[in-house]
Design an enzyme around this catalytic site. Structure first.
Site, mmCIF file in Angstrom:
data_model
loop_
_atom_site.group_PDB
_atom_site.id
_atom_site.type_symbol
_atom_site.label_atom_id
_atom_site.label_comp_id
_atom_site.label_asym_id
_atom_site.label_seq_id
_atom_site.Cartn_x
_atom_site.Cartn_y
_atom_site.Cartn_z
ATOM 1 N N GLY A 1 0.845 -1.194 0.000
ATOM 2 C CA GLY A 1 0.000 0.000 0.000
ATOM 3 C C GLY A 1 0.870 1.229 0.000
ATOM 4 O O GLY A 1 2.061 1.147 0.314
ATOM 5 N N CYS B 1 5.391 -6.035 1.516
ATOM 6 C CA CYS B 1 5.686 -4.597 1.500
ATOM 7 C C CYS B 1 4.995 -3.899 2.690
ATOM 8 O O CYS B 1 5.323 -4.184 3.831
ATOM 9 C CB CYS B 1 5.270 -4.016 0.153
ATOM 10 S SG CYS B 1 5.951 -2.401 -0.148
ATOM 11 N N TYR B 2 4.003 -3.032 2.450
ATOM 12 C CA TYR B 2 3.301 -2.402 3.587
ATOM 13 C C TYR B 2 2.768 -3.475 4.528
ATOM 14 O O TYR B 2 2.779 -3.303 5.750
ATOM 15 C CB TYR B 2 2.134 -1.541 3.067
ATOM 16 C CG TYR B 2 1.318 -0.891 4.169
ATOM 17 C CD1 TYR B 2 1.661 0.359 4.678
ATOM 18 C CD2 TYR B 2 0.206 -1.543 4.718
ATOM 19 C CE1 TYR B 2 0.918 0.952 5.689
ATOM 20 C CE2 TYR B 2 -0.538 -0.966 5.737
ATOM 21 C CZ TYR B 2 -0.184 0.288 6.220
ATOM 22 O OH TYR B 2 -0.920 0.863 7.227
ATOM 23 N N HIS C 1 8.092 -7.456 -3.885
ATOM 24 C CA HIS C 1 6.816 -7.901 -4.462
ATOM 25 C C HIS C 1 6.956 -9.234 -5.208
ATOM 26 O O HIS C 1 7.272 -9.227 -6.405
ATOM 27 C CB HIS C 1 6.272 -6.830 -5.408
ATOM 28 C CG HIS C 1 5.801 -5.617 -4.678
ATOM 29 N ND1 HIS C 1 4.545 -5.522 -4.141
ATOM 30 C CD2 HIS C 1 6.433 -4.477 -4.348
ATOM 31 C CE1 HIS C 1 4.400 -4.365 -3.539
ATOM 32 N NE2 HIS C 1 5.543 -3.709 -3.632
ATOM 33 N N GLU D 1 4.682 -11.002 -6.320
ATOM 34 C CA GLU D 1 3.597 -11.157 -7.286
ATOM 35 C C GLU D 1 3.914 -10.545 -8.643
ATOM 36 O O GLU D 1 3.267 -10.870 -9.630
ATOM 37 C CB GLU D 1 2.301 -10.554 -6.721
ATOM 38 C CG GLU D 1 2.278 -9.034 -6.553
ATOM 39 C CD GLU D 1 2.938 -8.538 -5.261
ATOM 40 O OE1 GLU D 1 3.763 -9.270 -4.695
ATOM 41 O OE2 GLU D 1 2.642 -7.399 -4.851
ATOM 42 N N VAL E 1 -8.946 -7.467 -27.687
ATOM 43 C CA VAL E 1 -9.224 -8.745 -27.044
ATOM 44 C C VAL E 1 -10.246 -8.600 -25.903
ATOM 45 O O VAL E 1 -11.149 -9.422 -25.758
ATOM 46 C CB VAL E 1 -7.921 -9.458 -26.603
ATOM 47 C CG1 VAL E 1 -7.135 -8.644 -25.613
ATOM 48 C CG2 VAL E 1 -8.203 -10.822 -26.030
ATOM 49 N N ASP E 2 -10.156 -7.507 -25.125
ATOM 50 C CA ASP E 2 -11.028 -7.383 -23.951
ATOM 51 C C ASP E 2 -12.499 -7.280 -24.350
ATOM 52 O O ASP E 2 -13.341 -8.031 -23.873
ATOM 53 C CB ASP E 2 -10.683 -6.139 -23.126
ATOM 54 C CG ASP E 2 -9.201 -6.014 -22.870
ATOM 55 O OD1 ASP E 2 -8.512 -7.039 -22.984
ATOM 56 O OD2 ASP E 2 -8.742 -4.908 -22.565
ATOM 57 N N LYS F 1 -5.181 -9.082 -18.483
ATOM 58 C CA LYS F 1 -5.163 -9.322 -19.926
ATOM 59 C C LYS F 1 -4.835 -10.772 -20.284
ATOM 60 O O LYS F 1 -5.501 -11.369 -21.112
ATOM 61 C CB LYS F 1 -4.114 -8.402 -20.529
ATOM 62 C CG LYS F 1 -4.164 -8.316 -22.001
ATOM 63 C CD LYS F 1 -5.221 -7.341 -22.356
ATOM 64 C CE LYS F 1 -5.013 -6.628 -23.624
ATOM 65 N NZ LYS F 1 -5.961 -5.501 -23.709
#
Ligand code: XMP
Length: 534
Positions: free
Chosen positions: A72, A99-100, A185, A187, A242-243, A390
């Protein structure tokens, strides 16, 4: 907002998949919160995001196998630092603070967090210490991705350091209580073997079971959309990307002919895009698409506008005005059924970078299909992809049988060339940008790189510089070439293009686009830059 919609989708559906025994991610407002949930879903383990302010009962309702505390933007000592119920530490399930989240753990459990002398953004080297369940099977050194300004300077009692960077404690844990913290991070894609760190948390620490699938997502979405539409008609803002094409295909599955697709020419599209896309959507995909040429309207509204946020909002409002007009025309037509819903291919990154709620992330840009929508919009929204990224959408599209040409298409923002043409927009400048952009895409295709990179495009800068061509002095425009690699648009790095490709792009632009006498290559990663220039 996002956590509510994700939860609603998963809970309302009554589908067989379990929303229990997964991982609950508590959102402290980090840019990557949904990425954490999605990395966990990639492991076929259900993951729900709840705001950090969720009550302990709401969290318990998921019977989580583990909890992740997200990153955050705040500092734990800020007056309005987002809080979280400390009882999450007493649920008896493993907790991972990122992190936070790690700093909150340190602070809440009696350690100390301080502002760092040197902030850490971007790449760093992690040295792993000791034997942590989190780092099982990983080498002793890893390249990691940081984005923080505070550090843990004193460990809480019972904790030990499990990783360091040059200037900070980068990971700690209390192995007995199964509480873990990482300051970087795991992720994001640019952390080496970050997914394995999360996988270790999910399977080694939490012993979670696999219970989440894409086919399940399609079945649930179709069911939810059918219920949400409740017999009414919907129009879809289709762009051929694509979306929106995947969103249209999903909604078409749910409500069939009650869906009409509308493709608007904003005058901000790339070269030949309006005609080529219409043809493909109608002839190859057999979709019911109306093409509306509104270029003059958009350009008139945008005349003289320089501020990027204002551009985005004007475009968002104009889109809605057009959809409202088309919906009235449709309703007045033979079938008479009113149009109650607007379908959009909004993705999670569009949402997370547009909302500013207490807790969830700071506003980065108003993405047209979210932040730019007027408050009194005459439609309900159907956004079946708003919890996805995506590449997840591409996989859903593949599962739905859409052609490769659509699935591999580079993202193109709703506000189009308006956010790639810095300063005021004129037809002449648009023509220059279109010509340069066509060269960039052609050369990237020629080099066989189109499907390897995330996006490749040209940006027209509002600066002119001096050059010399054929013995004459020129005073012309500058084109910036942006080619980036990314997996989800949340973080990205500039592409290390072969020199010959850069050379061909540069030479061709200067030779073929008369107004341009200088070409520069953008070598910025995200963060700290964004992919689009506005
Ligand atoms: P940024 O520039 O925020 O872009 O790093 C991340 C990704 O999102 C795309 N993008 C948009 N897509 N409407 C969209 O549908 C928008 O307003 C918008 N702005 C950016 C961008 O092309 C990149 O892939």
């Amino acid at each position: 907002m996002t956590s509510e919609s994700a939860t609603a989708l998963h809970q309302e559906s009554g589908a067989p998949m379990s929303t229990k025994h997964g991982i609950v991610v508590l959102d402290f407002g980090g840019q990557y919160t949904q990425l954490i949930a999605r990395r966990i879903r990639e492991q076929e383990v259900f993951s729900a995001i709840l705001p950090c302010t969720a009550t302990i009962e709401e969290i318990r309702a998921y019977q989580p196998a583990g909890i992740v505390l997200s990153g955050g933007p705040s500092s734990v000592y800020d007056k309005d630092a987002p809080p979280c119920d400390p009882r999450v530490l007493e649920l008896g399930v493993p907790v991972l603070g990122i992190c936070y989240g790690m700093q909150w753990l340190a602070h809440a459990m009696g350690g100390k967090v301080e502002r760092a002398d040197r902030r850490e953004y971007g790449r760093a080297q992690l040295e792993i210490e000791g034997k942590s369940a989190l780092f099982t099977g990983l080498p002793a050194e890893l390249k990691i991705w940081n984005s923080h300004g505070d550090h843990v300077t004193e460990l809480p009692p019972g904790f030990q350091v499990t990783g360091r960077t040059d200037n900070a404690v980068a990971a700690f844990e209390n192995a007995e209580k199964k509480i873990y913290g990482v300051e970087f991070h795991p992720e994001v894609n640019h952390t080496e073997r970050g997914t394995e760190i999360l996988r270790n948390f999910v399977f080694q620490a939490c012993a979670a079971k696999r219970n989440w699938s894409r086919a399940g997502f399609i079945a649930e979405s179709v069911e939810t959309i059918r219920r949400q539409a409740d017999g009414a008609r919907a129009i879809c803002a289709l762009s051929g990307g694509v979306d929106s094409t995947v969103a249209a295909a999903l909604v078409h599955r749910a409500i069939g002919d009650r869906l009409t697709n509308i493709f608007v020419n904003t005058g901000l599209l790339r070269r030949n895009e309006f005609e080529d896309t219409l043809e493909m959507l109608r002839d190859r995909l057999q979709l019911n698409v109306m093409g509306v040429d509104a270029s003059e309207r958009f350009l008139a509204k945008l005349a003289g506008v320089i501020d990027p946020e204002q551009k985005r909002k004007i475009i968002g409002a104009e889109f809605i005005a057009i959809f409202a007009e088309e919906a009235r025309t449709l309703a007045a037509g033979a079938q008479g059924l009113p149009v109650k819903f607007l379908v959009q291919g909004t993705l999670y990154p569009d949402v997370i970078e547009s909302v500013s709620v207490k807790g969830p992330s700071a506003v980065i840009k108003s993405h047209h299909n979210v932040g730019g929508l007027p408050k009194d919009m005459p439609f309900g929204l159907i956004e079946p992809l708003r919890d996805l990224f995506k590449d997840e959408v591409r996989q859903i599209g593949r599962e739905l049988g859409l052609p490769r040409e659509i699935l591999t298409k580079h993202p193109f923002p709703g506000p189009g060339l308006a956010v790639r043409l810095l300063g005021d927009i004129t037809p002449e400048k648009l023509a220059t940008l279109r010509a340069a952009d066509a060269v960039v895409v052609e050369e990237i295709r020629r080099a066989g790189l189109y499907e390897k990179v995330w996006q490749a495009f040209a940006v027209l800068l509002p600066v002119r510089s001096v050059g010399v061509m054929g013995d004459f002095r020129t005073y012309g425009s500058t084109i910036a070439v942006r080619v980036v690699e990314s997996q989800d648009g949340m973080t990205s790095d500039w592409s290390r293009l072969p020199m010959e490709t850069l050379e061909r792009i540069s030479t061709r632009i200067v030779n073929e686009v008369p107004e341009v006498n200088r070409v520069v290559y953008d070598v910025s990663s995200k963060p700290p830059s964004t992919i689009e220039w506005e």
